[in-house]
Enzyme design. Structure first.
Site, PDB file in Angstrom:
ATOM      1  CE  LYS A 103     -10.784  -0.708  47.980  1.00 52.94           C
ATOM      2  NZ  LYS A 103      -9.628  -0.211  48.464  1.00 52.94           N
ATOM      3  N   GLY A 140       1.526 -13.216  50.845  1.00 56.68           N
ATOM      4  CA  GLY A 140       1.292 -12.341  49.865  1.00 56.68           C
ATOM      5  C   GLY A 140       2.548 -11.334  49.697  1.00 56.68           C
ATOM      6  CB  VAL A 141       5.605 -11.487  48.625  1.00 60.33           C
ATOM      7  CG1 VAL A 141       5.811 -12.333  49.831  1.00 60.33           C
ATOM      8  CG2 VAL A 141       5.839 -12.501  47.266  1.00 60.33           C
ATOM      9  N   GLY A 142       3.095  -9.161  47.004  1.00 48.66           N
ATOM     10  CA  GLY A 142       3.341  -8.078  46.103  1.00 48.66           C
ATOM     11  C   GLY A 142       3.695  -6.759  46.611  1.00 48.66           C
ATOM     12  CB  VAL A 150       1.565  -4.164  50.866  1.00 50.52           C
ATOM     13  CG1 VAL A 150       1.500  -3.974  52.370  1.00 50.52           C
ATOM     14  CG2 VAL A 150       0.597  -3.192  50.217  1.00 50.52           C
TER      15      VAL A 150
END
Length: 349
Positions: A80, A182-184, A186
């Protein structure tokens, strides 16, 4: 503090700190394992309170990528990258992207980077001008690769349906109450897929206008971010940043199932036990959210096309079922079972 002093140091093969005085780049690349192949994992651009937090995130995320790639059956290890943003909110510059590309190149292929939080296809293209070891680039229609977000969302959607069946006895998602944190790329994609199935959605995002716009589009309601995990729903789906399942938030859960795409949802190892002890079904994050790395991994390896990517993603529910079955048989939390299976696969069992 040396790398060996970090609690999340897990016999990582390498932890690399990079600075570039000209561009201002400060970055961490953590290589957890190359047992199965080059250490693959995205790079995120994020502001951390201090350097220790950034290194800790890289350590945890790289270990998660080792486990994720192994569980997905990919010939890839785990790594990462983290690029540190400053507190001003300034965007990453082209010079910093290029400096990060040179940092990746300096590792000679031990680490393969791709898009993560704060990055984009356009930014990956700039990085790719400095290194061969990059994936998630724009590709021709029907080919493996490109933006991993929609593929992650697809895998999470399939995993959520499997979890709802396992934990709720739901034969379909119609009327199932789902809270999405979270509604980005994904979480937003997941919301649209679940809305089409007739699920009853509650949404939250740090970007409230984004959550409100999506709610209007799919017929959902919104709540403040601090209230989403404790919402009175059947299933909670974390799809933002990690470490959201803490002793306090787990105690407040009303849902019977937790299944979402965020990495490192459990704040500590003990929190996996806390979820289990409450009788809540948990879908280990690196198993359910493998769709994106399957896509960019096959792109980098040159194996197959989009149809092959989707065929592999379709097997995510099978891998979750393996974990849940072993958890039922042993009485161990699903988080520990998944780690145990993954460690065996990378030769650390």
């Amino acid at each position: 503090m040396t790398a060996w002093g970090f609690p999340d140091f897990d016999d990582h093969e390498g932890v690399h700190l990079f600075t570039d005085p000209v561009s201002g780049l400060r970055a961490v690349i953590a290589v957890h394992s190359t047992k199965l192949g080059p250490a693959a994992g995205g790079v995120r651009f994020w502001h951390y309170a201090d350097h220790t937090s950034a290194i800790t995130d890289a350590l945890r995320l790289s270990r998660g990528m080792s486990f994720k790639n192994a569980m997905a059956g990919l010939d890839l290890g785990g790594g990462k990258g983290v690029v540190l943003a400053d507190a001003s909110g300034a965007t990453i510059s082209e010079a910093q992207l290029r400096a990060f590309g040179r940092a990746v190149e300096s590792l000679g292929g031990r680490y393969v980077t791709a898009e993560d939080v704060g990055m984009s296809e356009a930014r990956m293209k700039v990085i790719a001008e400095e290194t061969r070891y990059v994936s998630g680039l724009p590709v021709a229609s029907g080919a493996a690769g490109g933006d991993p977000g929609p593929y992650t969302a697809l895998g999470v959607y399939l995993g959520v349906k499997a979890a709802a069946q396992r934990g709720l006895g739901a034969t379909d998602m119609k009327g199932v109450r789902v809270a999405i944190q979270g509604v980005g790329s994904v979480g937003g994609g997941l919301a649209k897929l679940l809305a089409a199935d007739g699920a009853v959605l509650t949404l939250a995002d740090v970007d409230q206008p984004r959550a409100s716009a999506l709610a209007a589009e799919v017929g959902a309601t919104t709540v403040p971010t601090e209230a989403i995990l404790a919402a009175d729903v059947d299933l909670v789906s974390p799809n933002a940043l990690g470490a959201v399942l803490t002793e306090a938030s787990i105690a407040a859960l009303k849902a019977k199932v937790v299944a979402g795409g965020a990495n490192n949802q459990l704040a500590t190892r003990d929190d996996g036990r806390r979820v289990h002890d409450r009788g809540i079904l948990y879908a280990p994050d690196y198993v359910i959210n493998a769709g994106g790395i399957i896509n960019v991994g096959l792109e980098y390896l040159g194996h197959g096309d989009e149809a092959d990517v989707k065929a592999r993603i379709a097997r995510i529910p099978e891998r979750l079922t393996q974990v849940w079955d072993e958890s039922d048989a042993t009485g161990d939390p699903t988080s520990e079972v998944a780690d145990r299976i993954a460690r065996r696969l990378i030769g650390r069992g």
